[in-house]
Write an enzyme that holds these catalytic residues in place. Structure first.
Site, PDB file in Angstrom:
ATOM      1  N   LYS A 205     -22.227  12.906   3.605  1.00 23.49           N
ATOM      2  CA  LYS A 205     -23.479  12.157   3.741  1.00 23.49           C
ATOM      3  C   LYS A 205     -23.252  10.663   3.583  1.00 23.49           C
ATOM      4  O   LYS A 205     -22.317  10.204   2.940  1.00 23.49           O
ATOM      5  CB  LYS A 205     -24.527  12.696   2.765  1.00 23.49           C
ATOM      6  CG  LYS A 205     -25.027  14.070   3.212  1.00 23.49           C
ATOM      7  CD  LYS A 205     -26.246  14.535   2.491  1.00 23.49           C
ATOM      8  CE  LYS A 205     -26.775  15.827   3.144  1.00 23.49           C
ATOM      9  NZ  LYS A 205     -27.935  16.381   2.416  1.00 23.49           N
ATOM     10  N   ARG A 240     -23.111  23.542  -0.146  1.00 20.86           N
ATOM     11  CA  ARG A 240     -23.201  23.520   1.311  1.00 20.86           C
ATOM     12  C   ARG A 240     -22.256  22.441   1.844  1.00 20.86           C
ATOM     13  O   ARG A 240     -22.482  21.248   1.620  1.00 20.86           O
ATOM     14  CB  ARG A 240     -24.645  23.259   1.740  1.00 20.86           C
ATOM     15  CG  ARG A 240     -24.896  23.331   3.238  1.00 20.86           C
ATOM     16  CD  ARG A 240     -26.375  23.080   3.540  1.00 20.86           C
ATOM     17  NE  ARG A 240     -26.652  23.197   4.958  1.00 20.86           N
ATOM     18  CZ  ARG A 240     -26.544  22.207   5.845  1.00 20.86           C
ATOM     19  NH1 ARG A 240     -26.142  20.999   5.434  1.00 20.86           N
ATOM     20  NH2 ARG A 240     -26.825  22.399   7.121  1.00 20.86           N
TER      21      ARG A 240
END
Length: 275
Positions: A205, A240
């Site tokens: 991210k 995840r």
């Protein structure tokens, strides 16, 4: 949880795994590397991404789910905000609905999940994927995420959902600044609500790149592993990620330190009895 995006425009791997054959190849690789859940998504939720019609999202995801279910008995998750997509995925063989809106975007989603008896990932997001990063603001991000989890747990169980089917995701990067994300990561031990497990999605991210001062995706891989190890120590049980092997190794090492033993498959028994 290994990420399998069957989209043309996801921020990290858009177009790489489009089509059943390419998607299955990548799923098999992640399973071989230690993935216990495969999370399949047919609509990008990166900031500013275009919305995908229900029929198109089903066409992207349901054939992959059915094909994977035909050769693997592990857990399959559908990453969607749409009840129609979730229903088609469950029919094709999915076990879990992973909804970035926390089952709030589609009024039919709760009914579909209760009727399907599936596991549910309830994520916190401020705004929607098209606007969430424009100007996220909180008085206290940790308190507000906790309150959202409490409200969702009460509402979902009141609607007939088994609390044992629910886990929560603080939604790192979804309507949060770098400071908000770091605050939530520091508060992971305090975010659990009702004894339910946390899922964390930080893989590749952009906040990692901002902390590091680098825009290269490759520079986010090992920091992701570092966060995975920290998150497991903080009590997170579902992780995840895009790159399964190094994160699975980090989990195995962290659990050996925490518990003084060797695990062949970190978290498997917990995941299978909790989600």
């Amino acid at each position: 949880m290994g990420i399998l995006n069957v989209t043309p425009d996801s921020f990290s791997d858009g177009g790489t795994h489009a089509g059943v054959s390419a998607a299955l190849d990548h799923a098999r690789q992640m399973i071989a590397e230690g993935a216990e859940i495969i999370d399949i998504g047919g609509e990008s939720t990166r900031p500013g991404a275009a919305e995908v019609a229900v029929a198109e999202e089903i066409a992207r995801t349901a054939p992959v789910i059915a094909a994977l279910r035909g050769e693997w008995d592990g857990l399959i998750s559908i990453d969607t905000m749409k009840a129609g997509v979730a229903a088609a995925a469950l029919e094709a063989g999915a076990d879990i609905v992973n909804d970035v809106s926390g089952l709030t975007a589609d009024p039919e989603m709760v009914r579909v999940c209760v009727a399907g008896g599936c596991g549910v990932v309830v994520m916190h997001m401020q705004g929607d994927p098209r606007t969430m990063q424009k100007a996220p603001r909180y008085d206290d991000v940790v308190t507000e995420v906790q309150a959202f989890f409490e409200e969702r747990l009460a509402a979902l169980t009141a609607a007939g959902m088994d609390a044992e089917a629910i886990c929560f995701d603080p939604g790192i990067g979804f309507g949060k600044t770098v400071a908000h994300n770091l605050s939530l990561l520091r508060a992971l031990p305090d975010l659990g609500i009702g004894g339910r497990p946390l899922l964390l999605g930080v893989s590749r991210k952009s906040f990692i790149g901002r902390v590091l001062g680098s825009e290269a995706l490759a520079d986010r891989s090992w920091p992701t592993v570092a966060i995975t190890a920290w998150a497991r120590e903080a009590g997170v049980m579902i992780h995840r990620v895009h790159e399964v092997l190094p994160n699975a190794q980090a989990l195995r090492m962290t659990e050996a330190i925490l518990h003084g033993g060797i695990s062949d498959s970190p978290g498997e028994s917990f995941v299978r009895t909790s989600v």
